[in-house]
Write a protein that holds these residues in place. Structure first.
Motif, PDB file in Angstrom:
ATOM      1  N   ALA A 167     -45.355  30.227  20.252  1.00 30.24           N
ATOM      2  CA  ALA A 167     -46.160  28.888  20.277  1.00 30.24           C
ATOM      3  C   ALA A 167     -45.466  27.781  19.831  1.00 30.24           C
ATOM      4  O   ALA A 167     -45.720  26.781  20.618  1.00 30.24           O
ATOM      5  CB  ALA A 167     -47.439  29.448  19.061  1.00 30.24           C
ATOM      6  N   VAL A 168     -44.491  27.810  18.851  1.00 33.12           N
ATOM      7  CA  VAL A 168     -43.585  26.859  18.743  1.00 33.12           C
ATOM      8  C   VAL A 168     -42.955  26.209  20.058  1.00 33.12           C
ATOM      9  O   VAL A 168     -42.909  24.984  20.227  1.00 33.12           O
ATOM     10  CB  VAL A 168     -42.611  27.164  17.590  1.00 33.12           C
ATOM     11  CG1 VAL A 168     -41.572  26.123  17.249  1.00 33.12           C
ATOM     12  CG2 VAL A 168     -43.474  27.307  16.196  1.00 33.12           C
ATOM     13  N   ALA A 169     -42.236  26.904  20.675  1.00 32.56           N
ATOM     14  CA  ALA A 169     -41.606  26.861  21.845  1.00 32.56           C
ATOM     15  C   ALA A 169     -42.399  26.088  22.933  1.00 32.56           C
ATOM     16  O   ALA A 169     -41.924  25.151  23.783  1.00 32.56           O
ATOM     17  CB  ALA A 169     -41.031  28.010  22.719  1.00 32.56           C
ATOM     18  N   ILE A 215     -47.492  32.697   1.692  1.00 32.92           N
ATOM     19  CA  ILE A 215     -46.628  33.229   2.858  1.00 32.92           C
ATOM     20  C   ILE A 215     -45.730  32.144   3.621  1.00 32.92           C
ATOM     21  O   ILE A 215     -44.979  32.517   4.705  1.00 32.92           O
ATOM     22  CB  ILE A 215     -47.259  34.151   3.548  1.00 32.92           C
ATOM     23  CG1 ILE A 215     -48.139  33.436   4.554  1.00 32.92           C
ATOM     24  CG2 ILE A 215     -47.866  35.219   2.810  1.00 32.92           C
ATOM     25  CD1 ILE A 215     -48.779  34.260   5.808  1.00 32.92           C
ATOM     26  N   MET A 216     -45.738  31.041   3.211  1.00 24.15           N
ATOM     27  CA  MET A 216     -45.058  30.011   4.106  1.00 24.15           C
ATOM     28  C   MET A 216     -43.711  30.193   4.286  1.00 24.15           C
ATOM     29  O   MET A 216     -43.128  29.842   5.191  1.00 24.15           O
ATOM     30  CB  MET A 216     -45.649  28.550   3.480  1.00 24.15           C
ATOM     31  CG  MET A 216     -45.050  27.438   4.414  1.00 24.15           C
ATOM     32  SD  MET A 216     -45.690  27.238   5.827  1.00 24.15           S
ATOM     33  CE  MET A 216     -46.992  26.330   5.435  1.00 24.15           C
ATOM     34  N   GLN A 217     -43.025  30.558   3.208  1.00 23.33           N
ATOM     35  CA  GLN A 217     -41.614  30.541   3.155  1.00 23.33           C
ATOM     36  C   GLN A 217     -41.138  31.530   4.384  1.00 23.33           C
ATOM     37  O   GLN A 217     -40.258  31.348   5.060  1.00 23.33           O
ATOM     38  CB  GLN A 217     -40.911  30.850   1.666  1.00 23.33           C
ATOM     39  CG  GLN A 217     -39.501  31.270   1.847  1.00 23.33           C
ATOM     40  CD  GLN A 217     -38.938  31.146   0.476  1.00 23.33           C
ATOM     41  OE1 GLN A 217     -39.707  31.522  -0.633  1.00 23.33           O
ATOM     42  NE2 GLN A 217     -37.557  31.287   0.513  1.00 23.33           N
ATOM     43  N   ALA A 218     -41.700  32.702   4.221  1.00 25.47           N
ATOM     44  CA  ALA A 218     -41.399  33.678   5.175  1.00 25.47           C
ATOM     45  C   ALA A 218     -41.588  33.317   6.724  1.00 25.47           C
ATOM     46  O   ALA A 218     -40.965  33.549   7.541  1.00 25.47           O
ATOM     47  CB  ALA A 218     -42.136  35.119   4.827  1.00 25.47           C
ATOM     48  N   VAL A 219     -42.671  32.446   6.861  1.00 24.31           N
ATOM     49  CA  VAL A 219     -43.190  32.124   8.185  1.00 24.31           C
ATOM     50  C   VAL A 219     -42.306  30.994   8.621  1.00 24.31           C
ATOM     51  O   VAL A 219     -41.719  31.064   9.572  1.00 24.31           O
ATOM     52  CB  VAL A 219     -44.660  31.603   8.208  1.00 24.31           C
ATOM     53  CG1 VAL A 219     -45.075  30.809   9.611  1.00 24.31           C
ATOM     54  CG2 VAL A 219     -45.633  32.735   7.810  1.00 24.31           C
ATOM     55  N   ALA A 220     -42.092  30.135   7.745  1.00 18.33           N
ATOM     56  CA  ALA A 220     -41.110  28.708   8.130  1.00 18.33           C
ATOM     57  C   ALA A 220     -39.733  29.552   8.387  1.00 18.33           C
ATOM     58  O   ALA A 220     -39.074  28.993   9.254  1.00 18.33           O
ATOM     59  CB  ALA A 220     -41.119  27.933   7.066  1.00 18.33           C
ATOM     60  N   ALA A 229     -37.507  26.277  15.655  1.00 17.40           N
ATOM     61  CA  ALA A 229     -37.476  24.748  15.189  1.00 17.40           C
ATOM     62  C   ALA A 229     -36.287  23.944  15.405  1.00 17.40           C
ATOM     63  O   ALA A 229     -36.327  22.849  15.984  1.00 17.40           O
ATOM     64  CB  ALA A 229     -37.822  24.589  13.520  1.00 17.40           C
ATOM     65  N   SER A 230     -35.237  24.514  15.456  1.00 21.59           N
ATOM     66  CA  SER A 230     -33.844  23.874  15.717  1.00 21.59           C
ATOM     67  C   SER A 230     -33.710  23.946  17.354  1.00 21.59           C
ATOM     68  O   SER A 230     -33.312  22.506  17.790  1.00 21.59           O
ATOM     69  CB  SER A 230     -32.776  24.701  15.122  1.00 21.59           C
ATOM     70  OG  SER A 230     -31.461  24.161  15.662  1.00 21.59           O
ATOM     71  N   LEU A 278     -37.266  25.662   7.410  1.00 20.81           N
ATOM     72  CA  LEU A 278     -37.135  25.592   8.807  1.00 20.81           C
ATOM     73  C   LEU A 278     -35.785  25.200   9.211  1.00 20.81           C
ATOM     74  O   LEU A 278     -35.725  25.189  10.528  1.00 20.81           O
ATOM     75  CB  LEU A 278     -38.150  24.329   9.114  1.00 20.81           C
ATOM     76  CG  LEU A 278     -39.703  24.569   9.085  1.00 20.81           C
ATOM     77  CD1 LEU A 278     -40.397  23.167   9.203  1.00 20.81           C
ATOM     78  CD2 LEU A 278     -40.182  25.544   9.814  1.00 20.81           C
ATOM     79  N   GLY A 279     -34.690  25.371   8.533  1.00 17.15           N
ATOM     80  CA  GLY A 279     -33.376  25.307   8.936  1.00 17.15           C
ATOM     81  C   GLY A 279     -32.740  23.771   8.932  1.00 17.15           C
ATOM     82  O   GLY A 279     -31.645  23.766   9.047  1.00 17.15           O
ATOM     83  N   GLY A 280     -33.562  22.915   8.429  1.00 14.13           N
ATOM     84  CA  GLY A 280     -33.078  21.642   8.345  1.00 14.13           C
ATOM     85  C   GLY A 280     -33.297  20.555   9.254  1.00 14.13           C
ATOM     86  O   GLY A 280     -33.679  20.986  10.469  1.00 14.13           O
ATOM     87  N   ASN A 281     -33.324  19.427   9.396  1.00 12.37           N
ATOM     88  CA  ASN A 281     -33.362  18.181  10.255  1.00 12.37           C
ATOM     89  C   ASN A 281     -34.790  18.494  10.873  1.00 12.37           C
ATOM     90  O   ASN A 281     -34.794  17.806  12.228  1.00 12.37           O
ATOM     91  CB  ASN A 281     -32.298  18.293  11.137  1.00 12.37           C
ATOM     92  CG  ASN A 281     -30.948  17.959  10.329  1.00 12.37           C
ATOM     93  OD1 ASN A 281     -30.743  17.161   9.772  1.00 12.37           O
ATOM     94  ND2 ASN A 281     -29.802  18.987  10.792  1.00 12.37           N
TER      95      ASN A 281
END
Length: 275
Positions: free
Chosen positions: A60-62, A75-80, A87-88, A110-113
């Motif tokens: 979905a993100v892609a 559960i946001m931490q695990a999902v993100a 995301a990157s 989300l990995g930053g930036n």
């Protein structure tokens, strides 16, 4: 905007489905909306409306320009974190509607930036009369701000605040605010019954009065204080009731309640963003 963004929802609970319904009513093409959710029944219902559905959050993100993070804060931490590679690679705008999760924590997970908007909607969004406060990090550009506004305005009003800390005040005023009015409705209905009305009559009068007062206030060119004065005749029935409220410290009690709500919002942010 002349063109709608492709929007993906990570999580398809009540609030996500309310926003999806608002987007469809506002002309978004269902094929430009994605929903990622482990619940097959929810996905089947959304697929029947023409949406793209998947159990794969990364897929979905892609596909999306804008990703609504609509999962529970716990559960946001695990999902993100799981979304960090997508995301990157794809760099969509993320809009989080999870209470208490700060921008720094979201960006880290989300990995930053990442371009991120935090949003605090409320439950009247379910009937497209919601109120949302929004704040963006410094990676969100003007087009993305407009996209976030467009999505949240599908279910009510969307107001940008000047600092992330103000979202705690938004939580106190509008995020939790519907419950305050529901409490007032409960109390008025109960009092009406004690004064001799049937439960059905007391309830219907209370709800219609609340609806009418809100409509008057939202459409008026004067503030609530002036509207109150206009219906409060000297030495009349309304004045007697208002004096009773104020003698009981009504305004101070409301301020105390909203401050307690704001403070709990701050505490939750600390608890949820420890890692």
């Amino acid at each position: 905007m002349s063109q709608h963004p492709v929007v993906a929802f990570i999580g398809a609970g009540n609030m996500a489905r309310a926003i999806i319904g608002g987007l469809l009513e506002n002309g978004f093409a269902p094929q430009n909306i994605w929903a990622a959710e482990p619940d097959a029944a929810r996905l089947d219902d959304l697929a029947a409306q023409g949406l793209n559905t998947t159990t794969d959050n990364n897929a979905a993100v892609a596909a999306a320009d804008l990703v609504v993070l609509a999962v529970k804060p716990q559960i946001m931490q695990a999902v993100a974190t799981d979304l960090a590679p997508a995301a990157s690679t794809h760099q969509p705008l993320f809009v989080s509607i999870a209470a208490g999760i700060g921008l720094d924590a979201l960006d880290r997970w989300l990995g930053g930036n990442a371009a991120i908007v935090r949003c605090m909607p409320n439950t009247p969004s379910l009937v497209q009369t919601g109120a949302s406060g929004l704040f963006a990090n410094n990676r969100v550009n003007a087009v993305q701000r407009e996209q976030a506004t467009q999505v949240l305005q599908a279910v009510g009003i969307a107001l940008w605040v000047q600092s992330e800390a103000e979202l705690d005040a938004v939580t106190a005023v509008s995020g939790s605010g519907p419950a305050y009015y529901f409490l007032m409705m409960e109390a008025m209905t109960a009092a009406g019954i004690k004064l001799g009305l049937s439960e059905a009559t007391a309830r219907e009068l209370t709800l219609q009065t609340a609806l009418g007062a809100a409509r008057m206030a939202s459409s008026s060119d004067v503030d609530a204080a002036e509207l109150r004065r206009r219906v409060t005749s000297p030495n009349g029935t309304t004045e007697r009731a208002i004096n009773s409220f104020q003698a009981g410290g009504f305004e101070a009690l409301v301020e105390t309640a909203l401050t307690a709500c704001r403070d709990r919002s701050v505490e939750l942010a600390v608890e949820l963003c420890k890692d």
